[in-house]
Design a protein around this motif. Sequence first.
Motif: not given
Length: 479
Positions: A83-94
Amino acid sequence: MAGNGRTRFLREFPSSLHEGAGVVFVGAGVSMAAGYPSWSKLLTEIGEEIGVNSRDIQDLAALAQWHIRETGNATGVRNVIKREIGLDRPLPETVKTLARLPIRHIWTTNYDRLVERAFAEISRPLDPVAGVKDLALKVTPGATRLYKMHGSVDRLDDIVISTDDYELFRTKRGAFLPLLQAHLSSMSMLFVGLSLTDPNVRHVLSLIRESFTDAPPEHFAILKPPKAEDFTNDDEFKARLAQHKLWAKDLSRYGLVAVEVDDYGEVPELMREIERRVATKRVWVSGSWPLEGNNPHTPRVYSVAEEIGRLIGVTHRDLVTGTGLLIGPAVVSGFMDALREDGGWDIDRRLIARPFPQGVPGQAADRAQWTALRSEMARLAGVTVFLGGLKTDKGSLVAADGVMEEFALAQASGSFVLPIGAFGGAAEQIAKQLLGSGAPSDGSKASRPKDEEITALLSQSATEKQLIATVRAILDRLA
């Protein structure tokens, strides 16, 4: 020590990347920068179910183990991770910068798919290795390998999460260890997102200690000291800060140099600085020259182009080229001659070619594709040499608009622009535009040669040898 560590890092790690000996280990801090929860927050719900506050537990793997024991299975833990890690969150610049660096091997204990998505975004091949069986799969040509040594969110039945998983790591996933130890023994590894509260850290550091030799390569760890605002009371902050300082010093036992930042917000710029320093070792030669007609400069242009290629080779730089008419082949010829003479045939690493697809009679060239290729070369190269830049238009010789587009793209990407204007064309226009301009010509922010150097490269009476000597002096100063 922190300043000294950063200086060494910026000096040594770009060289390791350029030489093909740089490896990156992505830690939990990178995932947190994307908005994923820390280990403590991730397991808050798990702890509450068995009456334990995750903030009070240092050994979070043990917390997962207790939950599995109390419930009789790992389903609850896996569901939280899904539930928490399976989401596609915005890619960090790093992570975006990481995907652009010349890295062949990346290690991580994170479950998320940030690295996979960053590589896919720029269509760069990546081979994720999330399980032992994946190690036996044939490597995709030119692909970077991502070793997810503790598993992946898309394969939750095979992740490392509990005390049992850590203790049985050698039995179940031990095939990862010889590779990790080989990389630690022969390459320079950068740890990004290393966190004192990450339960994986102790495990990885113990593996580093096992592979430690008398004279190991220098490894680097980007660290952020605790901040008072991150804690509920001053005593907790002081205790964690003291712990961090001792831990940072102790990293030297593992061959790690601490590179401290005041805030994680500094990390993207630090990684971009690494990218810029790697880019200065890549030279893009832009130019064109018509093959028809009897232009008296043609033999000289070919000779200078060939010598530039040879110069790039003998000074251990990489060549970026679109392999256009006359100039491109001449540069590649000289570059390959230098590699043969030096006994090195590592062309797959040092020659970065993006050939322009040429249109056939009756069909228009794909201009959008040309611009895309030019943009990629501009991004890859830290130095751009302009030579010639002529084309035939309705029987007349004119400055090539494509080369002028490449000049604009090189400037936009921050590339150092080096025009050889002695033979006219777009290179001459670029040289005259830069002459006396406000663009810096010296120091770390230099983006063009000095006025006297531009003037020397504009001289029509200069010999090929003199032109090459000026180019070499400029490149030596940049290095």
